[in-house]
Design a protein around this motif. Structure first.
Motif, PDB file in Angstrom:
ATOM      1  N   UNK A   1       0.872  -1.114  -0.397  1.00 51.98           N
ATOM      2  CA  UNK A   1      -0.139  -0.103   0.090  1.00 51.98           C
ATOM      3  C   UNK A   1       0.920   0.860  -0.097  1.00 51.98           C
ATOM      4  N   UNK A   2       2.014   0.761  -0.541  1.00 57.67           N
ATOM      5  CA  UNK A   2       3.215   2.344   0.399  1.00 57.67           C
ATOM      6  C   UNK A   2       2.974   3.218   1.001  1.00 57.67           C
ATOM      7  N   UNK A   3       3.322   4.302   1.112  1.00 57.07           N
ATOM      8  CA  UNK A   3       3.382   5.959   2.312  1.00 57.07           C
ATOM      9  C   UNK A   3       1.693   6.006   2.708  1.00 57.07           C
ATOM     10  N   UNK A   4       1.896   5.436   4.299  1.00 55.56           N
ATOM     11  CA  UNK A   4      -0.096   6.305   4.614  1.00 55.56           C
ATOM     12  C   UNK A   4       0.588   7.012   5.558  1.00 55.56           C
ATOM     13  N   UNK A   5      -0.636   7.988   5.542  1.00 52.45           N
ATOM     14  CA  UNK A   5       0.175   9.017   6.438  1.00 52.45           C
ATOM     15  C   UNK A   5      -1.172   9.001   7.411  1.00 52.45           C
ATOM     16  N   UNK A   6      -0.802   9.148   8.776  1.00 45.14           N
ATOM     17  CA  UNK A   6      -2.020   9.155  10.278  1.00 45.14           C
ATOM     18  C   UNK A   6      -2.045  10.181  10.798  1.00 45.14           C
ATOM     19  N   UNK A   7      -2.983  10.518  11.244  1.00 45.37           N
ATOM     20  CA  UNK A   7      -2.750  12.473  11.968  1.00 45.37           C
ATOM     21  C   UNK A   7      -3.436  11.482  13.050  1.00 45.37           C
TER      22      UNK A   7
END
Length: 708
Positions: free
Chosen positions: A397-403
């Motif tokens: 899924x590559x890069x995930x960005x989580x707040x």
């Protein structure tokens, strides 16, 4: 020695007095031995200034005992007892208030469950030592084994048995109906025997199937067979002598376990997923699937709930009132490797390999106890935390960005897809360098975390394993015995300035000043110098005096101050003095029997992650004598993790990201009628483990308490 002296009475009198003196000194030592203490009860109350008081009653308690409070992340307070087993407890069947425990290497142990929390051992049969699965009815126990086919034992007398069934291949599993027993016979498919008959005519049917048939489930007049890489097969068994395959579902996956819930088949695969198929109208039709923590070792249904034993994690409890959309309502992390399950009253009995049988109160199952947690679309291999944002290398899924600014409500806000699996990452300012398996690096601008964008890439012929940054140089260790120095002064246009040949594969690297410290798989610690204006060169190698193996391979490294912490497989980690980088010296070590993967360091602790056992917090205030201070169990295969403030952020591969608080250390202790411990009040309510001991106290005792 003169033999005549030995014959003298004075010699024997002196020797007798010497022995008495030794025994006396040993006794006096036990009177002051701080390593002997026991805990009987713990009560919780509020202290002054918002503190928490724990009143501990027991024996040998002292003020100087190290004490920590650790969040019970996996609800181990639900474990109310155990059944010790010699050998490996692989399966369990419970019939009429008795538990039959199958132990690989020991046979079958019989326990009376009159007191379900404290079972009484009442019998033993050594004949089933090679068995690995069991099935039972009211009269007989059927043992599937690697070498003996299927043994049939009388429940009322384990020493009495019916003639067994010899199979041409290992009996992976068996299931019976009426007088017929169906055997998952590995590469030979399914075998059928009439157990009401004797002799060779008992074998009444055989069905060849593709792959390796390992598990069976019954539904109405159908048998479902699961085969590793051979798919699922719906078989008509109304004529057991003439099995008929009605339908096959081909799948290039390893189906490992199956069970039937109403008119639905649950089939678990080797990638920690369960596929759900409808069995309506005699057909297999896939309708949904759900993710689990680990591979399924056993299913057990109890009315509206399904319990799942998940390899190396524990047991999940699912609400299956809507069988198409099961809902996890609780989890308990159990010691050892969970296998077969049994239920009696409201107690679940979990065969847990080397840890015997764990007894779990089913009414105490609760959701995982975290500050925050979020699943990711793929496999969370590594993460970076910065100013509340969590960046995850999430496999395919590559890069995930989580707040992560609100830890109780983590949100996935952005994703950047990659053509190759994202395995690791490192952040430098507003740039992330994302390591892609068998490809190289993707360079990503995260000036706006909600809109990451790729600004460059670097394809590499080498299999990069680890990254570290010093100034404008990105160092990359590789499995190909290379260390790359990469110029990143222009982030979107990186270029390799030097490739340093090494004597071994590199698992992880860390930088300190002008030096690169490398965890070299079979060599231990390697050190290279990259002085300004000079080519890189090897300056030191710290090898052990005996050969390293897969159990002691150097897998990780981190540096804090003048010390490097080198992870060594199943042997914990070493503490190495690097004040003189060209002459590193081991000054301390911490042994851990589990598979260690990585280590991070704070002011007070070295935190060791393990593949299945969670995190060990090791007190390193005295680097020469580190000791276990506390342990946090985690139902995740811990890969990357980071320490931020007083919190631990962990990536758990198929189970995303979790956030855990650090252990709380006692701030005061007082001996009165018992030991009164003062702690800061935890910000996160729930169950906690009180960990007492370690250091000079030696033994660590853990008990659980509930804190509002």
């Amino acid at each position: 020695m003169n033999i005549d002296i030995i014959k003298q009475p004075v010699f024997w009198l002196f020797l007798y007095a010497f022995v008495l003196l030794g025994v006396g000194l040993m006794y006096l030592e036990t009177l002051t031995d701080t390593s002997f203490f026991r805990v009987s009860t713990v009560s919780v109350s509020a202290g002054e200034d918002g503190t928490l008081l724990l009143d501990v009653q027991g024996e040998g308690l002292q003020e100087k005992l190290p004490a920590h409070l650790v969040l019970d992340a996996t609800n181990q307070h639900a474990i109310v007892g155990s059944m010790p087993i010699w050998g490996q407890a692989v399966d369990i069947e419970i019939v009429k208030g008795k538990a039959y425990v199958v132990s690989s290497g020991e046979g079958v142990r019989l326990f009376n469950l009159i007191d379900p929390v404290n079972p009484e051992a009442v019998g033993h049969l050594s004949g089933g030592a090679s068995a690995w699965r069991a099935d039972a009815d009211e009269n007989y126990l059927y043992l599937s084994s690697q070498f003996r086919g299927v043994s049939i034992l009388k429940l009322d007398n384990l020493q009495s048995a019916l003639p067994g069934i010899n199979t041409t291949n290992a009996a992976k599993n068996s299931i019976h109906r009426d007088s017929f027993i169906f055997i998952a016979n590995g590469k030979n498919g399914v075998s059928v025997y009439d157990i009401s008959k004797q002799g060779a005519d008992r074998h009444v049917g055989q069905l060849a199937l593709p792959g390796n048939t390992t598990q069976l489930a019954l539904f109405d007049r159908f048998l479902v067979a699961a085969s590793n890489f051979g798919g699922l097969h719906l078989i008509d068994i109304h004529q057991p002598a003439h099995l008929n395959v009605l339908q096959s579902v081909k799948a290039q996956k390893k189906y490992e376990n199956v069970t039937v819930v109403d008119q639905y088949l649950y089939a678990s695969d080797g990638d920690a997923r369960v596929d759900i198929f409808s069995l309506a109208q005699g057909r297999l039709q896939k309708i949904s699937s759900f993710q689990i923590f680990g591979n399924v070792r056993d299913f057990l249904r109890a009315e509206n709930f399904l319990y799942i034993a998940e390899s190396s994690y524990g047991v999940s409890k699912l609400d299956i009132r809507d069988p198409v959309h099961p809902r996890r309502v609780g989890f308990v992390g159990t010691p050892g490797e969970p296998g077969g399950l049994g239920l009696y009253l409201h107690y679940l009995y979990v065969a847990s390999m080397s840890q015997g049988v764990q007894i779990v109160d089913t009414e105490r199952f609760e959701p995982r106890n975290y500050i925050g947690a979020i699943d990711t679309p793929s496999d969370a291999f590594d993460l970076v935390v910065d100013e509340g944002w969590i960046y995850v290398a999430d496999g395919m899924a590559g890069l995930q960005v989580i707040d992560g600014r609100d830890l109780k409500h983590l949100k996935n806000v952005a994703q950047l897809a990659t053509d190759y699996s994202a395995k690791s990452l490192i952040k430098n300012g507003n740039i992330i360098y994302l390591l892609l398996k068998k490809w190289g690096l993707s360079i990503i601008d995260i000036s706006d975390p909600r809109a990451p964008r790729q600004i460059g890439f670097l394809k590499s012929e080498f299999r990069i394993s680890s990254l570290a940054i010093q100034g404008t140089t990105l160092f990359a260790g590789s499995y190909d015995k290379k260390l790359l120095a990469i110029d990143i002064s222009s982030p979107g246009q990186p270029w390799v300035t030097q490739v340093l040949d090494l004597p071994d594969k590199i698992r992880e690297i860390a930088v300190h000043d002008e030096y690169v410290f490398m965890a070299a798989e079979n060599s231990g610690l390697l050190v290279a110098s990259f002085a300004p204006g000079q080519p890189g060169r090897m300056v030191a190698a710290l090898q052990r005096p005996w050969p390293m193996s897969e159990f002691s391979a150097a897998l990780g490294i981190t540096i804090r101050g003048d010390y490097a912490y080198l992870v060594q497989g199943e042997e914990g980690f070493q503490i190495i003095d690097i004040k003189r980088p060209g002459d590193p010296r081991v000054i301390g070590s911490f042994y851990h029997s589990g598979r260690s993967l990585g280590v991070e360091v704070t002011d007070n602790y070295a935190v060791l992650s393990t593949r299945w056992d969670g995190f060990s917090f090791v007190d390193i205030s005295d680097p020469e004598h580190p000791y276990l201070a506390a342990h946090i169990d985690s139902p995740r295969s811990t890969r990357g993790f980071k320490l931020v403030g007083d919190k631990l952020y962990a990536s758990g591969r198929t189970n995303g990201i979790s956030v855990l608080p650090f252990p709380l250390k006692k701030i005061f202790a007082h001996i009165g009628k018992g030991l009164t411990l003062t702690f800061p009040r935890p910000q996160h309510p729930g169950w906690y483990a009180l960990s007492l001991g370690g250091g000079e106290a030696g033994e660590v005792i853990v008990t659980t308490v509930e804190i509002d």
